[in-house]
Design a protein around this motif. Sequence first.
Motif, PDB file in Angstrom:
ATOM      1  N   MET A 147       0.846  -1.179   0.000  1.00  0.00           N
ATOM      2  CA  MET A 147       0.000   0.000   0.000  1.00  0.00           C
ATOM      3  C   MET A 147       0.895   1.247   0.000  1.00  0.00           C
ATOM      4  N   ALA A 148       0.514   2.234  -0.767  1.00  0.00           N
ATOM      5  CA  ALA A 148       1.274   3.479  -0.860  1.00  0.00           C
ATOM      6  C   ALA A 148       1.166   4.271   0.430  1.00  0.00           C
ATOM      7  N   THR A 149       2.246   4.917   0.780  1.00  0.00           N
ATOM      8  CA  THR A 149       2.219   5.811   1.931  1.00  0.00           C
ATOM      9  C   THR A 149       1.908   7.215   1.449  1.00  0.00           C
ATOM     10  N   LEU A 150       1.629   8.105   2.386  1.00  0.00           N
ATOM     11  CA  LEU A 150       1.300   9.486   2.028  1.00  0.00           C
ATOM     12  C   LEU A 150       2.435  10.126   1.249  1.00  0.00           C
ATOM     13  N   SER A 151       3.678   9.889   1.657  1.00  0.00           N
ATOM     14  CA  SER A 151       4.809  10.499   0.946  1.00  0.00           C
ATOM     15  C   SER A 151       4.941   9.962  -0.474  1.00  0.00           C
ATOM     16  N   ASP A 152       4.485   8.728  -0.712  1.00  0.00           N
ATOM     17  CA  ASP A 152       4.488   8.191  -2.073  1.00  0.00           C
ATOM     18  C   ASP A 152       3.409   8.836  -2.931  1.00  0.00           C
ATOM     19  N   VAL A 153       2.302   9.188  -2.310  1.00  0.00           N
ATOM     20  CA  VAL A 153       1.126   9.667  -3.039  1.00  0.00           C
ATOM     21  C   VAL A 153       1.227  11.141  -3.388  1.00  0.00           C
ATOM     22  N   ILE A 154       1.709  11.976  -2.483  1.00  0.00           N
ATOM     23  CA  ILE A 154       1.668  13.426  -2.668  1.00  0.00           C
ATOM     24  C   ILE A 154       2.274  13.874  -3.993  1.00  0.00           C
ATOM     25  N   PRO A 155       3.445  13.385  -4.405  1.00  0.00           N
ATOM     26  CA  PRO A 155       3.971  13.867  -5.685  1.00  0.00           C
ATOM     27  C   PRO A 155       3.145  13.418  -6.879  1.00  0.00           C
ATOM     28  N   GLN A 156       2.361  12.335  -6.734  1.00  0.00           N
ATOM     29  CA  GLN A 156       1.652  11.774  -7.874  1.00  0.00           C
ATOM     30  C   GLN A 156       0.215  12.261  -7.997  1.00  0.00           C
TER      31      GLN A 156
ATOM     32  N   ALA B  91     -14.839  17.334  -3.192  1.00  0.00           N
ATOM     33  CA  ALA B  91     -13.423  17.388  -3.551  1.00  0.00           C
ATOM     34  C   ALA B  91     -12.570  17.108  -2.320  1.00  0.00           C
ATOM     35  N   LEU B  92     -11.486  16.381  -2.528  1.00  0.00           N
ATOM     36  CA  LEU B  92     -10.490  16.113  -1.503  1.00  0.00           C
ATOM     37  C   LEU B  92      -9.149  16.574  -2.047  1.00  0.00           C
ATOM     38  N   THR B  93      -8.416  17.327  -1.253  1.00  0.00           N
ATOM     39  CA  THR B  93      -7.102  17.797  -1.662  1.00  0.00           C
ATOM     40  C   THR B  93      -6.129  17.549  -0.526  1.00  0.00           C
ATOM     41  N   ILE B  94      -4.966  17.002  -0.873  1.00  0.00           N
ATOM     42  CA  ILE B  94      -3.932  16.745   0.124  1.00  0.00           C
ATOM     43  C   ILE B  94      -2.804  17.746  -0.068  1.00  0.00           C
ATOM     44  N   THR B  95      -2.387  18.338   1.050  1.00  0.00           N
ATOM     45  CA  THR B  95      -1.122  19.056   1.103  1.00  0.00           C
ATOM     46  C   THR B  95      -0.243  18.233   2.038  1.00  0.00           C
TER      47      THR B  95
ATOM     48  N   LEU C 174      -5.541  17.438   4.976  1.00  0.00           N
ATOM     49  CA  LEU C 174      -6.544  16.970   4.034  1.00  0.00           C
ATOM     50  C   LEU C 174      -7.642  18.021   4.014  1.00  0.00           C
ATOM     51  N   LEU C 175      -7.921  18.580   2.853  1.00  0.00           N
ATOM     52  CA  LEU C 175      -8.991  19.556   2.677  1.00  0.00           C
ATOM     53  C   LEU C 175     -10.176  18.845   2.033  1.00  0.00           C
ATOM     54  N   ILE C 176     -11.325  18.941   2.685  1.00  0.00           N
ATOM     55  CA  ILE C 176     -12.576  18.369   2.193  1.00  0.00           C
ATOM     56  C   ILE C 176     -13.464  19.546   1.801  1.00  0.00           C
ATOM     57  N   GLU C 177     -13.968  19.541   0.562  1.00  0.00           N
ATOM     58  CA  GLU C 177     -14.842  20.616   0.098  1.00  0.00           C
ATOM     59  C   GLU C 177     -16.095  20.022  -0.533  1.00  0.00           C
TER      60      GLU C 177
ATOM     61  N   LYS D 210     -22.213  27.668  -3.037  1.00  0.00           N
ATOM     62  CA  LYS D 210     -21.349  27.897  -1.880  1.00  0.00           C
ATOM     63  C   LYS D 210     -20.503  26.642  -1.692  1.00  0.00           C
ATOM     64  N   VAL D 211     -19.394  26.813  -0.992  1.00  0.00           N
ATOM     65  CA  VAL D 211     -18.505  25.703  -0.680  1.00  0.00           C
ATOM     66  C   VAL D 211     -18.389  25.623   0.836  1.00  0.00           C
ATOM     67  N   VAL D 212     -18.725  24.474   1.389  1.00  0.00           N
ATOM     68  CA  VAL D 212     -18.492  24.211   2.805  1.00  0.00           C
ATOM     69  C   VAL D 212     -17.243  23.334   2.853  1.00  0.00           C
ATOM     70  N   TRP D 213     -16.259  23.759   3.625  1.00  0.00           N
ATOM     71  CA  TRP D 213     -14.974  23.066   3.652  1.00  0.00           C
ATOM     72  C   TRP D 213     -14.580  22.706   5.083  1.00  0.00           C
ATOM     73  N   ALA D 214     -13.726  21.709   5.170  1.00  0.00           N
ATOM     74  CA  ALA D 214     -13.175  21.289   6.459  1.00  0.00           C
ATOM     75  C   ALA D 214     -11.756  20.812   6.226  1.00  0.00           C
ATOM     76  N   GLU D 215     -10.897  21.102   7.185  1.00  0.00           N
ATOM     77  CA  GLU D 215      -9.509  20.654   7.131  1.00  0.00           C
ATOM     78  C   GLU D 215      -9.246  19.675   8.267  1.00  0.00           C
ATOM     79  N   VAL D 216      -8.508  18.617   7.936  1.00  0.00           N
ATOM     80  CA  VAL D 216      -8.095  17.626   8.921  1.00  0.00           C
ATOM     81  C   VAL D 216      -6.583  17.521   8.841  1.00  0.00           C
ATOM     82  N   SER D 217      -5.921  17.722   9.965  1.00  0.00           N
ATOM     83  CA  SER D 217      -4.465  17.636  10.011  1.00  0.00           C
ATOM     84  C   SER D 217      -4.021  16.198   9.769  1.00  0.00           C
ATOM     85  N   LEU D 218      -2.979  16.056   8.978  1.00  0.00           N
ATOM     86  CA  LEU D 218      -2.412  14.731   8.719  1.00  0.00           C
ATOM     87  C   LEU D 218      -1.208  14.458   9.599  1.00  0.00           C
TER      88      LEU D 218
END
Length: 141
Positions: free
Chosen positions: A1-10, A71-75, A79-82, A121-129
């Motif tokens: 299974m891919a780790t977060l560090s493997d996924v972010i660049p891709q 939408a889900l976006t990773i930094t 993790l940003l959920i919109e 409108k956009v309702v968003w939430a952030e979850v710390s990784l």
Amino acid sequence: MATLSDVIPQLVDFHVQLSATPRGARLGRVLAAEQLRAWGLPLEVPAQIIAELATNAVTHGRVPGRDFKLALTITPDTLLIEVTDARGDRIPQIHDAGRGLVLVEALADRWGVREGPVPCKVVWAEVSLTPVSRGSAIRRA
């Protein structure tokens, strides 16, 4: 299974347009959970937030014939959920009836509402990784 560090660049973004129906909200939850699993991210907290925001979009943000977007976006740290719905005129408030936003506030590190493309409108939430103390703050952007 891919780790977060493997996924972010891709792959750092996932988005899907869904029908503003209970079935669409359920499909959004399933698709998002599978994407989080594929990214190797924790599921429990984000899945609950996604469930509440998707349910709110089809319950309070529905306009007949209009879809909603998830939408889900990773930094590297977040993790940003919109969720974008078609009712920009109905801004959710924490004191509204129901428990959805109370759960979002309790689970998310930050959440808020911003204008989307008119009339949305956009309702968003952030979850710390990263393991950090959780403190929620409502912010309108």
